[in-house]
Design a protein around this motif. Structure first.
Motif, short mmCIF file in Angstrom:
data_model
loop_
_atom_site.label_atom_id
_atom_site.label_comp_id
_atom_site.label_asym_id
_atom_site.label_seq_id
_atom_site.Cartn_x
_atom_site.Cartn_y
_atom_site.Cartn_z
N VAL A 100 -5.71 10.30 -4.89
CA VAL A 100 -5.17 9.09 -4.27
C VAL A 100 -4.95 9.31 -2.77
O VAL A 100 -5.26 8.44 -1.95
N LEU B 160 2.01 -0.75 -12.17
CA LEU B 160 1.45 -1.28 -13.41
C LEU B 160 1.81 -2.76 -13.49
O LEU B 160 3.00 -3.11 -13.47
N VAL C 217 4.47 2.99 -11.32
CA VAL C 217 4.23 4.00 -12.35
C VAL C 217 3.94 5.35 -11.73
O VAL C 217 4.00 6.38 -12.41
N GLU C 218 3.60 5.37 -10.46
CA GLU C 218 3.39 6.65 -9.79
C GLU C 218 3.61 6.45 -8.29
O GLU C 218 3.12 5.49 -7.72
N THR D 63 -3.69 -2.10 -12.79
CA THR D 63 -2.80 -1.53 -11.78
C THR D 63 -3.23 -1.99 -10.40
O THR D 63 -4.38 -2.39 -10.20
N GLN E 220 0.49 13.70 -16.70
CA GLN E 220 -0.71 12.91 -16.39
C GLN E 220 -1.56 13.57 -15.31
O GLN E 220 -2.22 12.89 -14.55
N GLN F 23 1.31 3.46 -7.10
CA GLN F 23 0.57 2.66 -8.06
C GLN F 23 1.54 1.84 -8.89
O GLN F 23 2.58 2.35 -9.33
N GLN G 80 -2.63 -0.76 -6.10
CA GLN G 80 -2.16 0.34 -5.26
C GLN G 80 -1.53 -0.23 -3.99
O GLN G 80 -2.09 -1.14 -3.37
N ARG H 47 -4.14 13.75 -9.37
CA ARG H 47 -4.01 12.35 -8.95
C ARG H 47 -3.50 12.26 -7.52
O ARG H 47 -3.94 11.41 -6.75
N GLY I 207 -6.80 -0.68 -9.80
CA GLY I 207 -7.23 0.44 -10.64
C GLY I 207 -8.75 0.52 -10.62
O GLY I 207 -9.41 -0.51 -10.69
#
Lengths: 300, 175
Positions: free
Chosen positions: A43, A173, A163-164, A135, A34, A171, A137, A39, A128
């Motif tokens: 971020v 989901l 998810v990250e 999403t 991804q 992050q 954060q 990212r 998001g």
């Protein structure tokens, strides 16, 4: 070499950039990556501003709710009004702090009552940046022990999964996202079935045969089968039941208020966990030997 | 106003220039607000500020190359802030095309009137959503509905917000 007319240069540039981005999409799909590096940079650069923005908007909202919205109700003299306004501002600040303290106290109590489950509190600092995914954060990341696929909850219920994870942010989901899901079961009938998001406020419970009895308002809890969330956490309540082919169409109202999240708890474990029944939960007692048997969470 | 004029076509349409750093700051601010505002005001998620900024600078700068490059950057940044379920390039492709279209239309029409801005933003919003759905369906094999009532309402809300936002952004122009 054929020269491109200047009036067509922008069109060629457009075509080139579109092709490059299509290739970028293709690479991500093919390699299941991804673009993590991009990212992480984005971020990392944006999260301090998001943090500041989150606090700023929160202050504006609290001031609006507690001060301006009430201002027209006072009909007193100018001097009293000034004093009153000053006091209201003070109250606004105190109310904001008190509300935050209340929320944190609930989180702390929940953590204490589930001492066997390692978890960490985190503040929601962003959502998001688009409507394509649901999403949020968080202000904590890898440095706090958060890793991809960890579960995220509030004392009210399941929120979603990480998810990250970035160094200082992560992050999540939300359960309502179309690609989200949780292993769940009906608390009374013990029927197990995954619950997933559909991009709308309500969740959907899949694969419950038409023959099985399900009641409106019945509680839905985690089954632990997804190996992310421990058993018996509240997921939601049955809000609508329709007959389908071959399975029932069951809509679930999430237990956690996913539209107004400010603080959450991240389960710091990638192993399947067992939650204790709250009635038995003292201060950090070890899990009961019979905890493998599913039991509904005690009412708060 | 700046004296630079676009000499293409029959009409002379003014090309607006902005104060140093105005485009970068407005872009970053739009992305940060887009990511922070809906936490406290859930309904605000309907507004696509990065798209509005793309449209505004496209219409004002009136240079298709600049417009599409700005759209690409904004789109890719939006993708990277949207989490790994959104692949890099989804918003990138849509906003690249919107940036190109906005600057191409801006070079041919006078887009300073609020009514023109309202209509164009609504049209661009619908086009943008259409491009997202097209990308999802064709490239990502994700079935999405082409039209919903929510899209219609969102287009109108964004167009209305754009009228006021563009007036605010007009203040960033060089006099």
């Amino acid at each position: 070499m054929v020269a491109i007319p200047s009036r067509h240069k922008s069109l060629v540039l457009l075509a080139g950039i579109i092709v490059l981005q299509v290739l970028l999409l293709a690479v991500q799909i093919k390699r299941q990556s991804q673009g993590r590096l991009i990212r992480v940079w984005t971020v990392g650069a944006a999260s301090p501003f998001e943090r500041a923005g989150s606090y700023g908007f929160g202050w504006i909202r609290d001031t609006w709710r507690h001060y301006f919205a009430l201002q027209n109700t006072t009909k007193e003299s100018e001097q009293i009004r000034r004093e009153n306004d000053a006091l209201k501002l003070q109250i606004t600040q105190l109310q904001g702090k008190a509300a935050e303290a209340d929320r944190l106290a609930v989180l702390l109590n929940f953590r204490r009552s589930h001492g066997e489950v390692p978890m960490i509190g985190a503040r929601v600092i962003g959502t998001g940046a688009g409507t394509a995914s649901l999403t949020i954060q968080l202000d904590r990341g890898e440095r706090d022990g958060i890793r991809k696929n960890m579960g995220v909850i509030t004392p009210d219920g399941v929120v979603g999964k990480v998810v990250e994870a970035y160094p200082n942010a992560s992050q999540v989901l939300l359960l309502t996202d179309k690609e989200s899901g949780v292993g769940a079961m009906l608390a009374d009938s013990r029927i197990q079935s995954p619950v997933g998001g559909q991009g709308e406020p309500l969740l959907v419970m899949k694969y419950v045969p038409n023959d099985d009895a399900v009641n409106l308002g019945e509680r839905v809890i985690t089954s632990g089968m997804d190996r992310i969330f421990p058993r018996d956490l509240p997921v939601g309540t049955v809000a609508e039941i329709k007959s389908g082919n071959p399975f029932k169409l069951i809509q679930i109202k999430p237990a956690a208020n996913l539209e107004r999240l400010e603080e959450v708890l991240v389960l710091l474990s990638l192993r399947p966990l067992e939650m204790k029944n709250e009635e038995n939960s003292g201060d950090a007692q070890p899990p009961a030997p019979g905890a493998a048997n599913p039991r509904p969470v005690a009412k708060r | 106003m700046n004296d630079a004029f676009d000499m293409r076509g029959e009409s002379h349409i003014e090309v607006h220039k902005f104060r140093a750093g105005a485009i970068i700051i407005a872009t970053l601010l739009a992305l940060v607000i887009q990511a922070s505002f809906p936490i406290h005001f859930t309904k605000a998620a309907i507004i696509d500020l990065p798209l509005l900024v793309t449209i505004y600078f496209g219409l004002s700068r009136r240079n298709p190359s600049t417009g599409l490059l700005l759209g690409m950057v904004i789109g890719l940044l939006q993708d990277s802030l949207s989490g790994p379920t959104v692949p890099l390039g989804l918003h990138g492709i849509a906003k690249t095309i919107i940036g190109y279209l906005a600057s191409s239309i801006g070079a041919r029409l006078d887009t300073e009137h609020p009514a023109a801005r309202f209509a164009l933003t609504a049209a661009f919003f619908v086009t943008h959503q259409g491009l997202l759905v097209l990308t999802r369906r064709i490239l990502l094999a994700q079935p999405e509905p082409w039209f919903t009532m929510h899209l219609f309402v969102a287009a109108l809300v964004n167009a209305l917000v754009a009228v006021f936002l563009f007036l605010l952004l007009d203040r960033l122009r060089k006099n």
